[in-house]
Design an enzyme around this catalytic site. Structure first.
Site, mmCIF file in Angstrom:
data_model
loop_
_atom_site.group_PDB
_atom_site.id
_atom_site.type_symbol
_atom_site.label_atom_id
_atom_site.label_comp_id
_atom_site.label_asym_id
_atom_site.label_seq_id
_atom_site.Cartn_x
_atom_site.Cartn_y
_atom_site.Cartn_z
ATOM 1 C CG MET A 161 -7.325 14.022 -6.816
ATOM 2 S SD MET A 161 -7.117 12.930 -7.713
ATOM 3 C CE MET A 161 -8.653 12.794 -8.723
ATOM 4 N N GLY A 162 -4.152 13.385 -4.148
ATOM 5 C CA GLY A 162 -2.708 13.785 -4.262
ATOM 6 C C GLY A 162 -1.889 13.554 -5.624
ATOM 7 N NE ARG A 163 3.940 14.071 -5.139
ATOM 8 C CZ ARG A 163 4.106 14.910 -4.418
ATOM 9 N NH1 ARG A 163 4.413 16.171 -4.565
ATOM 10 N NH2 ARG A 163 4.353 14.693 -2.956
ATOM 11 C CB ILE A 164 0.218 8.374 -5.850
ATOM 12 C CG1 ILE A 164 1.394 8.626 -5.600
ATOM 13 C CG2 ILE A 164 -0.245 6.908 -6.225
ATOM 14 C CD1 ILE A 164 1.976 7.591 -4.435
ATOM 15 C CB THR A 224 -1.388 1.772 -3.626
ATOM 16 O OG1 THR A 224 -2.051 2.728 -4.131
ATOM 17 C CG2 THR A 224 -1.877 0.600 -4.954
ATOM 18 C CB SER A 225 -2.197 4.711 0.708
ATOM 19 O OG SER A 225 -3.350 3.917 1.531
ATOM 20 N NE ARG A 226 3.400 3.679 4.695
ATOM 21 C CZ ARG A 226 3.982 3.968 3.388
ATOM 22 N NH1 ARG A 226 3.415 3.463 2.433
ATOM 23 N NH2 ARG A 226 4.890 4.682 3.352
ATOM 24 C CD GLU A 237 3.075 -3.342 4.226
ATOM 25 O OE1 GLU A 237 4.302 -2.824 4.069
ATOM 26 O OE2 GLU A 237 2.054 -2.795 3.781
ATOM 27 C CG HIS A 264 4.607 -1.825 0.668
ATOM 28 N ND1 HIS A 264 4.422 -1.254 1.995
ATOM 29 C CD2 HIS A 264 4.835 -0.731 -0.166
ATOM 30 C CE1 HIS A 264 4.447 0.038 1.744
ATOM 31 N NE2 HIS A 264 4.835 0.411 0.648
ATOM 32 C CB ALA A 319 3.294 0.596 -5.125
HETATM 33 C C1 DGY Z 1 6.419 4.800 -0.112
HETATM 34 O O1 DGY Z 1 7.366 5.570 -0.540
HETATM 35 O O2 DGY Z 1 5.909 5.643 0.835
HETATM 36 C C2 DGY Z 1 5.959 3.674 -0.782
HETATM 37 O O3 DGY Z 1 5.175 2.808 0.067
HETATM 38 C C3 DGY Z 1 7.121 2.811 -0.802
HETATM 39 O O4 DGY Z 1 6.723 2.022 -1.847
#
Ligand code: DGY
Length: 323
Positions: A155-158, A237-239, A268, A287, A289
């Protein structure tokens, strides 16, 4: 006075690049693909600053090849491509681009969640390929969203921005994991801090936003998928390395979980013949986002702010190490 030298490992938006070029002698890698490791090391040899991307490994070997390097400005919020202890030990400042890609990334997390839950990839492919025979009462049935439970892993910013969209828009109940409770999330979203196992068991949608590090690598494996509901949707959507992809493919094939939406993979790019592309219940984006005009401009501006401060020997506005 001689201008500092900077290597920029890919073309970045003019909003940042022009400012860097006004203050330094800039060498910009012109290709679409990243510079090979040995070329990167060669190009930073006499540089004072480096603009790196998440595809460029900044490690002890690179630092050894670049004795003058003072600052690494990563054009990303994630810094798992940078060996931070090695940079700190060498006195190299490292900066990233937090905050400015929060909304764009949360938008893609929601997009993937909707697409996977409502079988959009599969149904659109079927339509294009002639399998849309008629309107079918039992065709392409997906999952409802309203009032369901969302589990945010990290639960960070994103994570917060994603939860805010789904709580506000679809009335989802929010559970989350984090290093500790987040009073803002509890207050604004009625969210509840829980153990990962409880989150997995209770959530209809699980969205991953944790950093990649030794403790999160492979966080999602066969055991975690077994704990999830068969109707559950996983979004990452992280890694990519947070998810064991072989275990995910098996869970999707076997119906252990309903669907997945991925913006990140390991490796990737994911090779075109990878089985995740062929699974109808998996949506894979390359990738993207943070890929909006405004977001990438804002990332370029922060990237320039960090780089220029580092060249002047000042503390970075967005530091990730303590130098
Ligand atoms: C980041 O900035 O870490 C993102 O994965 C790029 O989209």
């Amino acid at each position: 006075m001689t201008r500092p030298k900077v290597f920029v490992a890919r073309r970045i938006p003019a909003a940042g690049l022009d400012r860097i070029a006004a203050a330094a002698a800039v060498d910009v890698w012109p290709d679409r693909l990243p510079p090979p490791v040995e070329v990167l090391r060669e190009r930073v040899r006499d540089c004072d600053g480096l603009v790196s991307l998440l595809t460029d490994k900044v490690d002890a070997a690179l630092l050894a090849a670049a004795p003058r390097l003072k600052v690494v400005s990563n054009f990303a919020v994630g810094v798992n491509n940078v060996d931070l202890p090695a940079c700190t030990a060498r006195g190299v400042r490292v900066g990233n681009t937090p905050g400015v890609l929060t909304d764009a990334t949360a938008d893609i997390a929601v997009t993937l969640l909707l697409a996977a839950a409502r079988r959009l990839g599969e149904s659109m492919t079927d339509a294009k390929e002639g399998r849309w025979l008629t309107w079918e009462p039992l065709g392409w049935l997906g999952q409802d969203l309203s009032g369901r439970t969302l589990g945010i892993v990290g639960m960070g910013r994103i994570g917060f921005a994603t939860a805010k969209r789904l709580h506000g828009g679809w009335g989802m109940r929010v559970l989350y994991t984090a290093r500790g409770p987040k009073p803002d999330a509890d207050r604004e979203l009625g969210a509840r801090w829980v153990e990962l196992d409880d989150l997995l068991a209770e959530s209809d949608f699980v969205s991953v936003h944790a950093d990649l590090n030794d403790s999160t690598q492979g966080l999602f494996g066969a055991e975690q998928f077994r704990r999830m509901k068969p109707s559950a949707v996983l979004v990452n959507t992280s890694r990519g390395p947070l998810v064991d992809q072989a275990a995910l493919a098996e869970a999707l094939r076997a119906g252990t979980i309903f669907a997945a939406g991925l913006d990140v993979t390991d490796p990737e790019p994911l090779p075109p013949d990878h089985e995740l592309y062929r699974l109808p219940n998996c949506v894979v984006a390359p990738h993207v986002a943070s890929a909006t005009v405004g977001t990438r401009d804002a990332m370029a501006r922060l990237c320039a702010d960090n780089l220029l401060a580092g060249l002047r020997g000042e503390k970075l506005p967005h530091p990730v190490n303590d130098v």
